[in-house]
Design a protein around this motif. Structure first.
Motif, PDB file in Angstrom:
ATOM      1  N   UNK A 196      -3.261  -6.413  -6.575  1.00  0.00           N
ATOM      2  CA  UNK A 196      -3.740  -5.190  -5.947  1.00  0.00           C
ATOM      3  C   UNK A 196      -5.216  -5.330  -5.599  1.00  0.00           C
ATOM      4  N   UNK A 197      -5.561  -4.861  -4.412  1.00  0.00           N
ATOM      5  CA  UNK A 197      -6.960  -4.862  -3.991  1.00  0.00           C
ATOM      6  C   UNK A 197      -7.665  -3.633  -4.567  1.00  0.00           C
ATOM      7  N   UNK A 198      -8.811  -3.875  -5.149  1.00  0.00           N
ATOM      8  CA  UNK A 198      -9.597  -2.768  -5.701  1.00  0.00           C
ATOM      9  C   UNK A 198     -10.243  -1.953  -4.589  1.00  0.00           C
ATOM     10  N   UNK A 199     -10.704  -2.635  -3.535  1.00  0.00           N
ATOM     11  CA  UNK A 199     -11.317  -1.948  -2.407  1.00  0.00           C
ATOM     12  C   UNK A 199     -11.126  -2.783  -1.149  1.00  0.00           C
ATOM     13  N   UNK A 200     -11.196  -2.113  -0.016  1.00  0.00           N
ATOM     14  CA  UNK A 200     -10.997  -2.755   1.270  1.00  0.00           C
ATOM     15  C   UNK A 200     -11.708  -1.915   2.327  1.00  0.00           C
ATOM     16  N   UNK A 201     -12.133  -2.550   3.397  1.00  0.00           N
ATOM     17  CA  UNK A 201     -12.854  -1.816   4.438  1.00  0.00           C
ATOM     18  C   UNK A 201     -11.879  -1.100   5.366  1.00  0.00           C
ATOM     19  N   UNK A 202     -12.388  -0.093   6.065  1.00  0.00           N
ATOM     20  CA  UNK A 202     -11.582   0.606   7.062  1.00  0.00           C
ATOM     21  C   UNK A 202     -11.005  -0.377   8.083  1.00  0.00           C
ATOM     22  N   UNK A 203     -11.861  -1.272   8.569  1.00  0.00           N
ATOM     23  CA  UNK A 203     -11.441  -2.203   9.611  1.00  0.00           C
ATOM     24  C   UNK A 203     -10.331  -3.125   9.133  1.00  0.00           C
TER      25      UNK A 203
END
Length: 406
Positions: A196-203
């Motif tokens: 699982x990704x903890x955070x990711x950008x909008x793009x």
């Protein structure tokens, strides 16, 4: 007023037990000082009595060619039932709640039935209910035209509704609750090592969504991005923090800035046909115009476009392959098609600035004897077309090559 939007998908509101988990999430938001607005999808998935697909089938069993306006009339009922049941559940738990249709909540659309576009959100009613101490429980996926027509805004519409309300109200946060813990580096059904990704950008998440990932609809992300409203994808059924979607300046708690990450995930789209059109090199420009006008005229969507002197390559859905080939042959063009292909993509905000990314991509496939039929790249993604039989192997190889499980 600290407004939070909490969107709950079909599995979150499908049973009495799952609805109690929704109540718990709403109560937690209230305890933190938020003024929550709950947006709900229809209850359950295909086959469930009040699911949208079930309602569509109910109408089409009588007459297969139901008009789009009437389809919207019946499709909006799924969310309406869900909002009333969820409102009653909250009231039974002591939470003052009020059910609202999309139109009552201020969602104004055009009259492109079954795929309406949001024109504006009138926030007066929602603000009034919040100030009166109510938790509005709003039907996602739907709105109302200026003429009072009920409309729906297409698949993924409840995500889009939640984001639109969040943007219009300058919400502090938009939470998208589902039955998974967050956004994964790959489909865990294919890659067991996916994390699982903890955070990711909008793009990045928009790219993932456009290229096959199904956790969030890209339209929803595009609505909150201009206002920098954080969005979180998380599970109704656990207390895991989920995946935060934000701008690239955000840092994860492990100290790794999003902009420093080469790749965020691998995704795929199956059941794609490859189309190659050959012509004299000098005629490529004229032929390109003719080819893509023909596809547009017949309502055939194209993707993965490459134009070279003497050759045009693109993809269409497998179901459109024969039609596309036929229309182009009618124009006297030399056409070759290949069915049952798949597009596999690696997405990452840092890909465009790191030398050797394409080399690593190609190397991963070559090492596994995976034939590349076509490629296309951008600042945030590299996509390749492969045979459908090699899709799983390609996803696995790229996930390993870019060390996404580390």
């Amino acid at each position: 007023m600290r407004i939070i939007i909490q969107k709950f998908g079909g599995t979150s509101v499908a049973t009495a037990e799952s609805r109690q988990q929704v109540v718990r999430k709403v109560q937690q938001a209230l305890e933190k000082g938020y003024a929550p607005i709950v947006v709900v999808s229809a209850m359950g998935r295909k086959g469930a009595p009040y699911a949208t697909d079930t309602l569509i089938a109910l109408a089409k069993d009588v007459y297969a060619e139901v008009a789009p306006r009437e389809l919207d009339q019946i499709m909006h009922c799924g969310e309406l039932i869900s909002s009333i049941v969820m409102t009653s559940t909250l009231q039974a738990a002591g939470v003052p709640a009020k059910a609202l249709t999309g139109g009552q909540a201020g969602m104004v659309t055009n009259e492109d039935f079954c795929n309406a576009h949001i024109l504006k959100v009138d926030t007066c009613r929602l603000r009034r209910e919040l100030e009166a101490g109510f938790v509005p429980v709003v039907c996602g996926f739907q709105g109302m035209s200026a003429n009072g027509e009920i409309t729906t805004i297409g698949r993924g519409g409840s995500d889009t509704s939640a984001a639109a309300f969040g943007a219009a109200l300058d919400a502090e946060l938009v939470e998208i609750y589902t039955d998974v813990d967050g956004i994964m580096t790959a489909d865990p059904r294919i890659v067991k090592q996916a994390k699982m990704l903890e955070c990711i950008s909008y793009e990045e998440v928009c790219q993932l969504a456009h290229q096959g990932a199904k956790v969030i609809h890209p339209r929803a992300v595009e609505l909150v991005m201009p206002k920098n409203i954080p969005m979180v994808i998380k599970s109704t059924f656990s207390d895991n923090p989920g995946t935060l979607i934000t701008h690239v300046t955000q840092e994860c708690t492990d100290g790794v800035a999003l902009s420093d990450r080469v790749a965020s995930g691998v995704t795929y789209l199956a059941h794609i046909a490859h189309v190659k059109v050959a012509m004299d090199a000098a005629q490529t420009g004229t032929a390109s115009k003719t080819v893509f006008q023909a596809m547009a005229q017949h309502g055939i969507s194209v993707d993965l476009i490459n134009v070279h002197p003497g050759q045009i390559m693109f993809t269409v859905a497998d179901a459109m392959r024969e039609k596309a080939q036929g229309y182009l042959q009618e124009l006297g063009l030399q056409v070759e098609t290949r069915e049952d292909c798949a597009m596999v993509s690696v997405v990452g905000g840092g890909m465009g600035e790191v030398p050797g990314v394409m080399a690593s991509f190609v190397e991963a496939l070559a090492e596994n004897d995976i034939m590349i039929l076509q490629t296309v790249d951008s600042q945030t993604s590299i996509s390749v077309l492969v045979q459908g039989t090699q899709m799983v192997e390609a996803v696995t190889a790229l996930h390993e090559k870019f060390a996404l499980a580390d």
